[in-house]
Design a protein around this motif. Structure first.
Motif, PDB file in Angstrom:
ATOM      1  N   UNK A 205      -7.236  -0.926  -2.103  1.00  0.00           N
ATOM      2  CA  UNK A 205      -7.359   0.451  -1.659  1.00  0.00           C
ATOM      3  C   UNK A 205      -7.725   0.577  -0.221  1.00  0.00           C
ATOM      4  N   UNK A 206      -7.251   1.305   0.722  1.00  0.00           N
ATOM      5  CA  UNK A 206      -7.473   1.525   2.159  1.00  0.00           C
ATOM      6  C   UNK A 206      -7.937   2.929   2.746  1.00  0.00           C
TER       7      UNK A 206
ATOM      8  N   UNK B 234      -2.097   3.304   8.289  1.00  0.00           N
ATOM      9  CA  UNK B 234      -1.158   3.657   9.433  1.00  0.00           C
ATOM     10  C   UNK B 234      -0.396   2.840  10.139  1.00  0.00           C
ATOM     11  N   UNK B 235       0.907   2.770   9.904  1.00  0.00           N
ATOM     12  CA  UNK B 235       1.890   1.766  10.427  1.00  0.00           C
ATOM     13  C   UNK B 235       2.309   0.578   9.744  1.00  0.00           C
ATOM     14  N   UNK B 236       1.529   0.437   8.498  1.00  0.00           N
ATOM     15  CA  UNK B 236       1.725  -0.444   7.636  1.00  0.00           C
ATOM     16  C   UNK B 236       3.087  -0.409   6.763  1.00  0.00           C
ATOM     17  N   UNK B 237       3.857  -1.267   6.633  1.00  0.00           N
ATOM     18  CA  UNK B 237       5.192  -1.118   6.110  1.00  0.00           C
ATOM     19  C   UNK B 237       5.459  -2.042   4.729  1.00  0.00           C
TER      20      UNK B 237
ATOM     21  N   UNK C 112       4.159  -5.480  -1.154  1.00  0.00           N
ATOM     22  CA  UNK C 112       5.064  -5.160  -1.796  1.00  0.00           C
ATOM     23  C   UNK C 112       5.541  -3.635  -1.944  1.00  0.00           C
ATOM     24  N   UNK C 113       4.518  -2.861  -2.060  1.00  0.00           N
ATOM     25  CA  UNK C 113       4.727  -1.413  -1.832  1.00  0.00           C
ATOM     26  C   UNK C 113       3.417  -0.790  -1.518  1.00  0.00           C
ATOM     27  N   UNK C 114       3.505   0.448  -0.962  1.00  0.00           N
ATOM     28  CA  UNK C 114       1.995   1.351  -0.686  1.00  0.00           C
ATOM     29  C   UNK C 114       2.391   2.737  -1.275  1.00  0.00           C
TER      30      UNK C 114
ATOM     31  N   UNK D 181      -2.311  -0.424  -1.648  1.00  0.00           N
ATOM     32  CA  UNK D 181      -1.356  -1.331  -1.310  1.00  0.00           C
ATOM     33  C   UNK D 181      -1.237  -2.566  -2.322  1.00  0.00           C
ATOM     34  N   UNK D 182       0.115  -2.777  -2.893  1.00  0.00           N
ATOM     35  CA  UNK D 182       0.214  -3.723  -3.622  1.00  0.00           C
ATOM     36  C   UNK D 182       0.732  -5.056  -2.982  1.00  0.00           C
ATOM     37  N   UNK D 183       0.093  -6.020  -2.932  1.00  0.00           N
ATOM     38  CA  UNK D 183       0.324  -7.338  -2.347  1.00  0.00           C
ATOM     39  C   UNK D 183       0.922  -8.483  -3.273  1.00  0.00           C
TER      40      UNK D 183
END
Length: 149
Positions: free
Chosen positions: A44-45, A49-52, A68-70, A81-83
């Protein structure tokens, strides 16, 4: 008879060429057809901003996974954020995830800083320590308006 044999040979070479082209397209595009060997962790952040989705996840400059997804976590108003991390990469439970900028163009990626714990983060685990990306516009605005400490 010779014409049929010639057409068959040409057909086989064309099929081999198409299969090679498809294979190269998938590998160069870094796509996974059958899911690959990954496990998922979350972080969690305050700001991503700008991360896709599809951005790289790196440790010491080496790519070890992908975003993977945000999604927006409604209870905390944070970005979750799912990594996807490659199997074989073991992360300590006190690993730090940071959103960083790569190069002059400004592509964002997740940088993982390994911790010192002996406990390993399990699949579907959560990274506790995170560092959000720096918002240059907000920083300049504070500097210009004199509210920088």
């Amino acid at each position: 008879m010779k014409r049929v044999t010639l057409e068959l040979i040409v057909g086989v070479f064309v099929m081999i060429g198409i299969l090679c082209l498809a294979y190269l397209s998938i590998k160069l595009g870094k796509m996974e057809l059958f899911g690959g060997n990954y496990y998922t962790i979350t972080a969690d952040f305050d700001s991503v901003s700008g991360l896709k989705a599809g951005a790289s996840v790196e440790i010491a400059g080496v790519e070890v996974g992908r975003v993977d997804r945000i999604v927006l976590e409604q209870q905390t108003d944070q970005a979750r954020v799912f990594l996807q991390i490659r199997d074989g990469i073991k992360l300590q439970s006190d690993v730090i995830a940071a959103v960083r900028t790569k190069g002059i163009i400004g592509d964002k990626f997740i940088k993982l800083k390994p911790g010192g714990s002996s406990t390993i983060l399990a699949a579907n685990g959560k990274i506790q320590d995170t560092e959000s990306s720096v918002d240059l516009e907000e920083l300049l605005s504070k500097y210009i308006h004199g509210s920088v400490d």
